[in-house]
Motif scaffolding. Structure first.
Motif, PDB file in Angstrom:
ATOM      1  N   CYS A 112       8.664  32.703  29.907  1.00  0.00           N
ATOM      2  CA  CYS A 112       8.457  32.692  28.465  1.00  0.00           C
ATOM      3  C   CYS A 112       8.603  31.258  27.966  1.00  0.00           C
ATOM      4  CB  CYS A 112       9.489  33.610  27.811  1.00  0.00           C
ATOM      5  SG  CYS A 112       9.373  33.685  26.026  1.00  0.00           S
ATOM      6  N   THR A 168       7.529  30.524  22.298  1.00  0.00           N
ATOM      7  CA  THR A 168       7.474  31.983  22.224  1.00  0.00           C
ATOM      8  C   THR A 168       8.860  32.542  21.942  1.00  0.00           C
ATOM      9  OG1 THR A 168       5.641  31.983  23.790  1.00  0.00           O
ATOM     10  CG2 THR A 168       6.782  34.074  23.461  1.00  0.00           C
ATOM     11  N   ARG A 169       9.872  32.020  22.645  1.00  0.00           N
ATOM     12  CA  ARG A 169      11.248  32.455  22.408  1.00  0.00           C
ATOM     13  C   ARG A 169      11.633  32.211  20.952  1.00  0.00           C
ATOM     14  NH1 ARG A 169      15.242  28.479  24.434  1.00  0.00           N
ATOM     15  NH2 ARG A 169      14.488  27.566  22.509  1.00  0.00           N
TER      16      ARG A 169
END
Length: 146
Positions: free
Chosen positions: A39, A43-44
């Protein structure tokens, strides 16, 4: 507090201050993804922003329900009602299960505290007994090491 209250005038605790621990969210994401998928940090961060927004949405709606009932404290029932009102009915069964588990854990914790209080021993006596147990454990461990 309605959506119009408490968010202006440079008051502490603005929405910019709200977040979730990045390491915790990254760990949760990693646990859900297959091993060969990673990830990106962007995105996190987006997931964190979405979570914060979801929490804000649910808590605001729960607060409205609370105000309508002339209550001053948001209860779990208000959260469940807010989920239903906002179209998240599919989450309510799982939320109710988590609430039931939480209440059971609290009960068990209270039993442990009650047991301690019912022992009739002072903190000093309990500490002395604990030290004795530690000493016995150390002695047993050291005897197996020789």
């Amino acid at each position: 507090m309605s959506d119009h209250e408490g968010h202006g005038g440079g008051a502490p605790g603005t929405d910019d201050d709200l977040s979730l621990p990045k390491a915790t969210v990254a760990k949760m994401i990693a646990e859900l993804l297959p091993n060969d998928v990673s990830c990106a940090k962007d995105t996190r961060d987006l997931v964190i922003e979405c979570c914060v927004e979801f929490i804000h949405l649910i808590s605001s709606e729960a607060n409205e329900i609370c105000e309508q009932e002339s209550k001053k404290t948001i209860a779990p029932e208000h959260i469940i009602a807010a989920l239903k009102r906002l179209g998240f009915e599919t989450f309510t069964a799982e939320v109710e299960d988590v609430l039931k588990d939480h209440k059971q854990q609290v009960k068990e914790r209270e039993k442990k505290v009650g047991k301690l209080e019912q022992s009739g021993l002072s903190e000093e006596e309990l500490a002395r007994q604990q030290e004795e147990l530690f000493a016995a454990s150390r002695a047993k461990f050291q005897s197996t090491q020789q």
